[in-house]
Design a protein around this motif. Structure first.
Motif, mmCIF file in Angstrom:
data_model
loop_
_atom_site.group_PDB
_atom_site.id
_atom_site.type_symbol
_atom_site.label_atom_id
_atom_site.label_comp_id
_atom_site.label_asym_id
_atom_site.label_seq_id
_atom_site.Cartn_x
_atom_site.Cartn_y
_atom_site.Cartn_z
ATOM 1 N N VAL A 100 0.862 -1.185 0.000
ATOM 2 C CA VAL A 100 0.000 0.000 0.000
ATOM 3 C C VAL A 100 0.897 1.234 0.000
ATOM 4 N N ARG A 101 0.895 1.944 -1.129
ATOM 5 C CA ARG A 101 1.697 3.174 -1.248
ATOM 6 C C ARG A 101 0.759 4.369 -1.284
ATOM 7 N N ASN A 102 0.966 5.285 -0.380
ATOM 8 C CA ASN A 102 0.171 6.517 -0.359
ATOM 9 C C ASN A 102 1.096 7.693 -0.644
ATOM 10 N N TRP A 103 0.995 8.217 -1.868
ATOM 11 C CA TRP A 103 1.792 9.384 -2.252
ATOM 12 C C TRP A 103 1.055 10.657 -1.845
ATOM 13 N N SER A 104 1.746 11.500 -1.128
ATOM 14 C CA SER A 104 1.212 12.814 -0.780
ATOM 15 C C SER A 104 2.236 13.837 -1.247
ATOM 16 N N GLY A 105 2.080 14.238 -2.498
ATOM 17 C CA GLY A 105 3.064 15.146 -3.079
ATOM 18 C C GLY A 105 4.413 14.468 -3.211
ATOM 19 N N GLU A 106 5.399 14.959 -2.470
ATOM 20 C CA GLU A 106 6.762 14.455 -2.564
ATOM 21 C C GLU A 106 7.056 13.317 -1.596
ATOM 22 N N LEU A 107 6.069 12.936 -0.787
ATOM 23 C CA LEU A 107 6.264 11.920 0.237
ATOM 24 C C LEU A 107 5.473 10.659 -0.081
ATOM 25 N N CYS A 108 6.089 9.522 0.206
ATOM 26 C CA CYS A 108 5.425 8.236 -0.026
ATOM 27 C C CYS A 108 5.435 7.424 1.265
ATOM 28 N N ASP A 109 4.235 7.192 1.804
ATOM 29 C CA ASP A 109 4.051 6.342 2.979
ATOM 30 C C ASP A 109 3.769 4.924 2.483
ATOM 31 N N VAL A 110 4.446 3.928 3.057
ATOM 32 C CA VAL A 110 4.372 2.569 2.520
ATOM 33 C C VAL A 110 4.071 1.566 3.630
ATOM 34 N N LEU A 157 20.683 12.853 -7.990
ATOM 35 C CA LEU A 157 20.907 12.704 -9.429
ATOM 36 C C LEU A 157 20.936 14.072 -10.075
ATOM 37 N N TYR A 158 21.807 14.242 -11.065
ATOM 38 C CA TYR A 158 21.977 15.513 -11.737
ATOM 39 C C TYR A 158 21.758 15.342 -13.246
ATOM 40 N N PRO A 159 20.508 15.049 -13.671
ATOM 41 C CA PRO A 159 20.271 14.791 -15.092
ATOM 42 C C PRO A 159 20.445 16.025 -15.969
ATOM 43 N N VAL A 160 20.228 17.202 -15.410
ATOM 44 C CA VAL A 160 20.427 18.456 -16.139
ATOM 45 C C VAL A 160 21.075 19.421 -15.161
ATOM 46 N N LYS A 161 21.952 20.226 -15.641
ATOM 47 C CA LYS A 161 22.609 21.187 -14.759
ATOM 48 C C LYS A 161 21.572 22.034 -14.032
ATOM 49 N N ASP A 162 21.682 22.040 -12.707
ATOM 50 C CA ASP A 162 20.812 22.807 -11.810
ATOM 51 C C ASP A 162 19.382 22.275 -11.747
ATOM 52 N N VAL A 163 19.101 21.193 -12.455
ATOM 53 C CA VAL A 163 17.782 20.544 -12.310
ATOM 54 C C VAL A 163 18.055 19.175 -11.710
ATOM 55 N N GLN A 164 17.945 19.097 -10.403
ATOM 56 C CA GLN A 164 18.410 17.928 -9.682
ATOM 57 C C GLN A 164 17.251 17.080 -9.178
ATOM 58 N N LEU A 165 17.573 15.839 -8.880
ATOM 59 C CA LEU A 165 16.641 14.917 -8.236
ATOM 60 C C LEU A 165 17.240 14.479 -6.907
ATOM 61 N N LEU A 166 16.408 14.433 -5.895
ATOM 62 C CA LEU A 166 16.820 13.897 -4.607
ATOM 63 C C LEU A 166 15.829 12.826 -4.201
ATOM 64 N N LEU A 167 16.310 11.620 -4.005
ATOM 65 C CA LEU A 167 15.501 10.527 -3.489
ATOM 66 C C LEU A 167 16.108 10.105 -2.164
ATOM 67 N N LEU A 214 9.609 7.391 1.957
ATOM 68 C CA LEU A 214 10.446 7.811 0.835
ATOM 69 C C LEU A 214 10.072 9.227 0.435
ATOM 70 N N MET A 215 11.088 10.055 0.196
ATOM 71 C CA MET A 215 10.876 11.431 -0.241
ATOM 72 C C MET A 215 11.526 11.617 -1.604
ATOM 73 N N VAL A 216 10.811 12.272 -2.528
ATOM 74 C CA VAL A 216 11.327 12.519 -3.871
ATOM 75 C C VAL A 216 11.180 14.008 -4.165
ATOM 76 N N LEU A 217 12.320 14.678 -4.386
ATOM 77 C CA LEU A 217 12.330 16.117 -4.611
ATOM 78 C C LEU A 217 13.037 16.435 -5.922
ATOM 79 N N SER A 218 12.678 17.550 -6.506
ATOM 80 C CA SER A 218 13.398 18.041 -7.680
ATOM 81 C C SER A 218 13.490 19.558 -7.603
ATOM 82 N N GLY A 219 14.531 20.105 -8.203
ATOM 83 C CA GLY A 219 14.706 21.556 -8.208
ATOM 84 C C GLY A 219 16.101 21.945 -8.631
ATOM 85 N N ARG A 220 16.278 23.231 -8.850
ATOM 86 C CA ARG A 220 17.565 23.733 -9.315
ATOM 87 C C ARG A 220 18.542 24.018 -8.189
#
Length: 598
Positions: free
Chosen positions: A53-63, A140-150, A191-197
């Motif tokens: 059971v995964r409940n995503w609330s925006g950037e947060l995932c309760d499992v 993760l840095y797929p694009v300069k200044d557009v990052q992913l944080l897991l 689990l938290m998933v964020l993105s931003g520059r």
């Protein structure tokens, strides 16, 4: 014509950036849409009655994992989501390890170990074929200044990790072959998933969420002190301590904590018994430190013992067991230890072990007067491949229960975690070692330096970082010592001298005086090249310049306003500057500057 060409080039660049930025969005969408899979002990997919059971609330995932069937099921792990062929194999990344000595960078196709010790190779933590296992935090840095944080924002019971290959990333939680009874559930780590520059902003948000589950164990300021290990090792004598103590009292009293390191005990595990060190009277040395107005600090490895120790001989029932019910030899499942090995492991789920920990540290705190404990080899407290007294407990729970008992005994003393399971230590230590052991070589200055700077965001947020000792004596060129000192300054964390200070030069003593007390604030660097950093102090903005290469290099920092630039260590002025300040820094050299706007 040139104008039209410039416009076309700009448009093409924007299109390229937008297309690449779409990789970040596609990755997050694919992760959220990906089905979760639970695997049984042995590797088969769990029956359909075991549901995730995964409940995503925006950037947060309760499992949660729920057993809706009528039979108990032993579960190995759950893959929360998998994303393949979205990010190119050339994508740079940074990831944490399970234990503090492992950090990984590089690209998905070509990972690079930052230190010398890996979870897989050195500590023999299993991983699936064809994947790299990393833990806790993946940037993760797929694009300069557009990052992913897991990242996993909690570590209460289970180990959160990621499996990486050149084209696939999986978010995974280890269930350790625990049995899930019918109608019961496992609540997993968030689990938290964020993105931003702005990477620093992402880390701010991540740290704040960790604090929600694991409030930081507060200690007002990062300690400053002196450590015996890097000048005397395990053969340190009482006279070595007294000589340096007298020197510190006269010349640099800001080094408040005097730490006795490994070697005072007769065997691993027998921490209250006396060995040959200090004339068989370590307590007298500690009391002398206190009597001279300083704080006694000591090294302890609470979770381990050796086969010749009293605790091993008298209390085998306290130890983590193998599958045959005998005390588990750590070298059969992981690294066996670095001295008096192979080590055995005290079981933090055993009530008697918890009472032993509490009483051991209460004695050291109250009777010995110790106000600072360096807890080493803590990784073994969360050892894999063993059987615990509490069969329903995970290795994270075993470690955390043991640490909770230790904290009851230490009361208000400072607790430093070293060689520890990193995320399971959240909320349980005041300080955290952030790199491998220091050595007086450029290779170690460079390697440990990168380890420390990749983790500098943790300082003051999760705990006080310990970048290991500042060493300023030995057969190395001045520029490399300058680099080392500037980098340690940039971490903003704890500051311990590792030199025999009776042999330090006046110039190096002046530098050490300027380094203590530490700023308590880590410098923010412009990128992971870690060449130009800034830190705001009580007196203004300071600049750190680090040249990692062998040849001289010009480094430039932007200035907020016109200011005079002065060398932090010597006070030498480099004049007034407006807009930018540029300096050619020698190879393997580092600089710290003060900026004054008056």
């Amino acid at each position: 014509m040139k104008k039209h060409s410039l416009i076309l080039t700009t448009c093409l660049l924007l299109v390229h950036l937008l297309a690449r930025a779409g990789e970040t969005d596609r990755f997050i969408k694919a992760l959220k849409a990906s089905p979760a899979t639970v695997y049984q002990s042995g590797g088969a997919v769990a029956p359909a009655t075991v549901k995730v059971v995964r409940n995503w609330s925006g950037e947060l995932c309760d499992v949660r994992v729920v057993n809706t069937g009528g039979q108990p099921v032993k579960l190995k792990e759950v893959v929360l989501g998998a994303v393949g062929r979205v990010l190119p194999s050339s994508t740079p990344f940074y990831a944490e390890g399970f234990q503090m000595l492992t950090q990984t960078a590089g690209t998905l196709a070509a990972p690079k170990t930052l230190g010398n010790y890996t979870d897989e190779g050195h500590y023999k933590i299993p991983k699936p074929e064809g994947y790299l296992a990393v833990y806790n935090l993946l940037r993760l840095y797929p694009v300069k200044d557009v990052q992913l944080l897991l990242g996993y924002t909690s570590s209460n019971r289970f180990v959160g990790k990621f499996y990486l290959s050149a084209d696939t990333i999986k978010a995974v939680i280890d269930l350790e072959d625990l049995e899930l009874a019918p109608g019961k559930e496992f609540k997993l780590e968030e689990l938290m998933v964020l993105s931003g520059r702005d990477g620093n902003n992402l880390l701010d948000r991540f740290a704040a969420r960790i604090h929600h589950f694991h409030p930081r164990l507060e200690f007002k300021a990062p300690p400053a002190g002196w450590c015996s290990w890097y000048c005397f090792g395990p053969r340190v004598t009482a006279q070595n301590i007294y000589d340096n103590l007298d020197y510190i009292k006269t010349n640099i009293p800001a080094l408040k904590y005097i730490q006795l390191d490994d070697g005072y005990q007769p065997h691993m595990g027998d921490w209250l018994e006396v060995g040959n060190s200090f004339g068989g009277n370590v307590q007298q040395v500690l009391h002398t430190i206190r009597d001279k107005g300083f704080e006694p600090a000591i090294w302890v490895a609470p979770f381990i013992c050796d086969s010749n120790s009293t605790i091993f001989k008298q209390h085998p029932e306290w130890l983590v067991k193998d599958k045959n019910g005998k005390p588990l030899r750590s070298d059969l499942v992981t690294f066996g230890g670095w001295r008096l090995k192979p080590w055995y492991v005290l079981d933090g789920t055993h009530p008697e072990v918890q009472r032993h920990f509490e009483q051991l540290f209460r004695t050291m705190r109250n009777d010995w007067g110790v106000t600072y404990f360096k807890l080493d080899a803590n990784f073994w407290g969360a050892i894999h491949g063993g059987v615990y007294y509490d069969k329903n407990a995970t290795r994270v729970e075993a470690y955390r229960r043991g640490m909770t008992a230790i904290l009851k005994g230490t009361r208000d003393a400072f607790i430093l975690g070293c060689n520890h399971p990193l995320w399971p230590s959240l909320g349980l230590v005041h300080g955290s070692r952030s790199s491998m052991d220091i050595k007086r070589t450029w290779t170690v200055f460079e390697k440990s330096g990168r380890e420390n700077l990749y983790r500098s965001w943790q300082n003051g947020r999760l705990w006080w970082n310990d970048p290991d000792c500042l060493v300023l004596t030995g057969n190395m060129p001045d520029n490399e010592f300058n680099f080392h000192a500037a980098l340690i300054y940039a971490t903003g964390g704890m500051l311990l001298s590792g030199d025999d200070l009776t042999k330090i030069s006046p110039e190096r003593l002046d530098m050490l005086r300027k380094a203590a007390p530490p700023t308590a604030k880590a410098a923010a660097f412009t990128d992971t090249n870690f060449e130009v950093g800034e830190v705001n102090t009580a007196t203004g903005k300071n600049i750190i310049l680090l040249n990692w290469q062998t040849s001289p290099k010009k480094l430039t920092v932007k200035l907020d306003k016109p200011c005079e630039v002065l060398d932090y260590w010597t006070g030498k002025s480099y004049g007034r500057h407006t807009g930018t300040f540029t300096m050619e820094v020698g190879g393997h050299d580092g600089k710290v500057f003060i900026t004054q706007s008056r």
